[in-house]
Design an enzyme around this catalytic site. Structure first.
Site, PDB file in Angstrom:
ATOM      1  N   GLY A 133       0.980  -1.103  -0.356  1.00  0.00           N
ATOM      2  CA  GLY A 133      -0.092  -0.101  -0.044  1.00  0.00           C
ATOM      3  C   GLY A 133       0.883   1.498   0.085  1.00  0.00           C
ATOM      4  N   LYS A 178     -14.893   3.976  14.670  1.00  0.00           N
ATOM      5  CA  LYS A 178     -14.359   5.637  14.867  1.00  0.00           C
ATOM      6  C   LYS A 178     -14.659   6.926  13.535  1.00  0.00           C
ATOM      7  CE  LYS A 178     -10.566   6.547  13.224  1.00  0.00           C
ATOM      8  NZ  LYS A 178     -10.417   7.825  12.008  1.00  0.00           N
ATOM      9  N   ARG A 225     -10.794  12.831   7.356  1.00  0.00           N
ATOM     10  CA  ARG A 225     -11.820  13.248   5.753  1.00  0.00           C
ATOM     11  C   ARG A 225     -13.032  12.495   5.804  1.00  0.00           C
ATOM     12  NH1 ARG A 225      -7.007   9.349   3.312  1.00  0.00           N
ATOM     13  NH2 ARG A 225      -7.717   7.805   5.118  1.00  0.00           N
TER      14      ARG A 225
HETATM   15  P1  NAD Z   1      -6.063   6.728   0.298  1.00  0.00           P
HETATM   16  O1  NAD Z   1      -6.762   7.043   0.833  1.00  0.00           O
HETATM   17  O2  NAD Z   1      -4.727   7.353   0.229  1.00  0.00           O
HETATM   18  O3  NAD Z   1      -6.106   5.428  -0.298  1.00  0.00           O
HETATM   19  C1  NAD Z   1      -5.674   5.818  -1.690  1.00  0.00           C
HETATM   20  C2  NAD Z   1      -4.756   4.625  -2.268  1.00  0.00           C
HETATM   21  O4  NAD Z   1      -5.602   4.217  -2.386  1.00  0.00           O
HETATM   22  C3  NAD Z   1      -4.114   4.843  -2.987  1.00  0.00           C
HETATM   23  O5  NAD Z   1      -2.982   4.121  -2.798  1.00  0.00           O
HETATM   24  C4  NAD Z   1      -4.300   3.988  -4.497  1.00  0.00           C
HETATM   25  O6  NAD Z   1      -3.754   3.735  -5.475  1.00  0.00           O
HETATM   26  C5  NAD Z   1      -4.831   2.973  -3.758  1.00  0.00           C
HETATM   27  N1  NAD Z   1      -6.131   2.122  -4.672  1.00  0.00           N
HETATM   28  C6  NAD Z   1      -6.491   2.726  -4.974  1.00  0.00           C
HETATM   29  N2  NAD Z   1      -7.606   2.320  -5.691  1.00  0.00           N
HETATM   30  C7  NAD Z   1      -6.791   0.518  -5.663  1.00  0.00           C
HETATM   31  C8  NAD Z   1      -7.266  -0.449  -6.245  1.00  0.00           C
HETATM   32  N3  NAD Z   1      -8.313  -1.589  -6.663  1.00  0.00           N
HETATM   33  N4  NAD Z   1      -6.550  -1.933  -5.391  1.00  0.00           N
HETATM   34  C9  NAD Z   1      -5.612  -1.449  -4.919  1.00  0.00           C
HETATM   35  N5  NAD Z   1      -5.186  -0.493  -4.394  1.00  0.00           N
HETATM   36  C10 NAD Z   1      -5.848   0.544  -4.582  1.00  0.00           C
HETATM   37  O7  NAD Z   1      -4.996   5.187   1.284  1.00  0.00           O
HETATM   38  P2  NAD Z   1      -4.460   4.989   2.950  1.00  0.00           P
HETATM   39  O8  NAD Z   1      -4.744   7.124   3.698  1.00  0.00           O
HETATM   40  O9  NAD Z   1      -3.054   4.684   3.346  1.00  0.00           O
HETATM   41  O10 NAD Z   1      -4.783   4.589   4.193  1.00  0.00           O
HETATM   42  C11 NAD Z   1      -4.911   3.191   4.182  1.00  0.00           C
HETATM   43  C12 NAD Z   1      -5.818   3.138   4.976  1.00  0.00           C
HETATM   44  O11 NAD Z   1      -4.952   3.213   6.755  1.00  0.00           O
HETATM   45  C13 NAD Z   1      -7.147   2.550   5.526  1.00  0.00           C
HETATM   46  O12 NAD Z   1      -8.000   1.989   6.183  1.00  0.00           O
HETATM   47  C14 NAD Z   1      -7.245   3.713   6.558  1.00  0.00           C
HETATM   48  O13 NAD Z   1      -8.422   4.157   7.089  1.00  0.00           O
HETATM   49  C15 NAD Z   1      -6.430   4.496   7.601  1.00  0.00           C
HETATM   50  N6  NAD Z   1      -5.371   4.998   7.821  1.00  0.00           N
HETATM   51  C16 NAD Z   1      -6.175   6.075   7.535  1.00  0.00           C
HETATM   52  C17 NAD Z   1      -5.071   7.858   7.739  1.00  0.00           C
HETATM   53  C18 NAD Z   1      -4.817   9.165   7.155  1.00  0.00           C
HETATM   54  O14 NAD Z   1      -4.906   9.803   7.479  1.00  0.00           O
HETATM   55  N7  NAD Z   1      -5.282   8.761   5.574  1.00  0.00           N
HETATM   56  C19 NAD Z   1      -4.748   7.331   9.062  1.00  0.00           C
HETATM   57  C20 NAD Z   1      -4.932   6.070   9.751  1.00  0.00           C
HETATM   58  C21 NAD Z   1      -5.457   5.221   9.166  1.00  0.00           C
HETATM   59  P1  13P Z   2      -9.554   9.814   7.543  1.00  0.00           P
HETATM   60  O1  13P Z   2      -9.564   8.716   7.246  1.00  0.00           O
HETATM   61  O2  13P Z   2     -11.299  10.349   8.590  1.00  0.00           O
HETATM   62  O3  13P Z   2      -8.827  10.670   7.659  1.00  0.00           O
HETATM   63  O4  13P Z   2      -8.478   8.917   9.388  1.00  0.00           O
HETATM   64  C1  13P Z   2      -7.396   9.078   9.645  1.00  0.00           C
HETATM   65  C2  13P Z   2      -7.542   8.442  11.382  1.00  0.00           C
HETATM   66  O5  13P Z   2      -7.377   7.095  10.976  1.00  0.00           O
HETATM   67  C3  13P Z   2      -6.891   9.308  12.011  1.00  0.00           C
HETATM   68  O6  13P Z   2      -6.463   8.035  13.054  1.00  0.00           O
END
Ligand code: NAD
Ligand code: 13P
Length: 352
Positions: A10, A206, A270
């Protein structure tokens, strides 16, 4: 050698920051190979360049985390099999809806001694019932899986602002300690607790409460109403987690993965942001449309999680026990107007 080799599956907003954190530690510590291979779901940028090539040329994820150097030991790789081939520590961090497909593609391709950790916030709902993403990984790949969740808005950690996180592990404390070592930095303090389900359900649920908080913001109902929604949401998070997994510990809700993640996501996430826009538009523009316009490729987890939770609630006859979770799904799927969150909260607050 006995050095651990880490791969990250990822490379979105959080995936890129996680790779940066990990790469700083694999570079510094002798127990890890320096190189961190990061799988990129390949796409072509507007410039015509492949995203993978742009990341390897600039050492930045120019689309999902522009302006942040990942570390020279991060190598972007569009080939999933090649990414995991040599790794014994697999870090999963993609939007949850893609995880089942990714795991199926990895069957027979990973090392026999591999261990996994999931940073993915979400679940799948099967005929047999809900399946957390860490269980999906364990079941499909036959490997053990820990989780890391917390109050971790990726863009803040990217610029090294202080935060905490929680590792949830099943049995093996030594494995948990190695994951802590891999992520821990002076600005990212990681604590391990023996409660995988509790930690993962906190991170997952959450996101549903954050949608409710966003609706309240869009309707300009103020901070007191939003705090009431967060309190009621936390109570439903705890009740739902314990009904599904009686082993879930109360103390987990007081770790970073619990109340702290709930707060930061309801303030700055987000899910909150897009839900606010949804309510401002009176529900006339769909979440899919707003997500595409506002997040430029990043993905919401809350809308599908609300639907998944709703499926579990209706199958088990628990809808009346979880009025906030149910109302959020009814709003986000267009069955109720965003203003229903007002009626919901007034009714709830009066009944206690
Ligand atoms: P993101 O929201 O930035 O999602 C985009 C990603 O999805 C890109 O890497 C894209 O290439 C990929 N993608 C799109 N279509 C796809 C497909 N068909 N197959 C596989 N990949 C595909 O992703 P993120 O922020 O890295 O979030 C990943 C996880 O981490 C989520 O479960 C999210 O809740 C969690 N998370 C996010 C944050 C944050 O602040 N962004 C913080 C903590 C946890
Ligand atoms: P959002 O996907 O709502 O931005 O939350 C990010 C997150 O999980 C922070 O810990």
């Amino acid at each position: 050698t006995h050095r651990s080799k880490v791969s990250v599956i990822g490379s979105g907003n959080w995936g890129s920051v996680a790779s940066k954190l990990i790469a700083s530690n694999t570079f510094r510590l002798n127990s890890f190979h320096d190189e961190v291979r990061m799988w990129v779901y390949e796409e072509t940028l507007q410039s015509g360049e492949k995203l993978t090539d742009a990341i390897n040329r600039t050492n930045e994820n120019v689309k999902y985390l522009p302006g942040i150097k990942l570390g020279n030991n991060v190598v972007a790789d569009p080939d999933l099999e090649n990414t995991v081939r040599d790794a014994n520590m697999l870090v999963f961090v993609t939007p949850h809806q893609f995880m089942e497909g990714i795991c199926k593609r990895l069957v027979g391709k990973i090392r026999a001694d591999a261990e996994a950790i999931s940073l993915v916030k979400g679940m799948e709902v099967k005929m047999e019932g809900p399946c957390m993403i860490s269980s999906l990984i364990s079941q499909i790949l036959g490997i053990s899986c820990s989780v890391l969740m917390g109050a971790n808005i990726a863009n803040e950690i990217a610029v090294e602002k202080f935060s905490e996180a929680t590792v949830g592990y099943r049995q093996n404390r030594d494995v948990a300690e190695r994951w802590v070592q891999l992520f821990y930095t002076p600005y990212f303090i990681v604590t391990a607790v023996q409660d995988v389900e509790g930690v993962e359900l906190c991170g997952t649920l959450k996101n549903v409460v954050a949608l409710a908080a966003g609706f309240v913001d869009g309707l300009e109902m103020g901070n007191n109403t939003k705090a009431a929604i967060m309190r009621l949401g936390l109570r439903e998070m705890k009740a739902f987690s314990k009904l599904l997994f009686p082993s879930v510990k109360d103390s987990t809700f007081f770790e970073s993965c619990g109340v702290a993640d709930l707060i930061t996501t309801c303030l700055g996430g987000r899910n909150r942001k897009v839900a606010e826009a949804y309510a401002k538009n009176g529900g006339r523009r769909s979440f899919d449309e707003l997500e595409a316009e506002m997040l430029q490729g990043q993905k919401l987890q809350g809308v599908s999680t609300a639907r998944e939770v709703y499926e579990v609630l209706s199958h088990r006859g628990w809808l009346e026990l979880f009025p906030l979770f149910a109302t959020v799904h009814e709003i986000s799927s267009g069955l109720l107007p965003p203003s229903a969150i007002v009626e919901y909260s007034e009714k709830q607050v009066r009944s206690f």
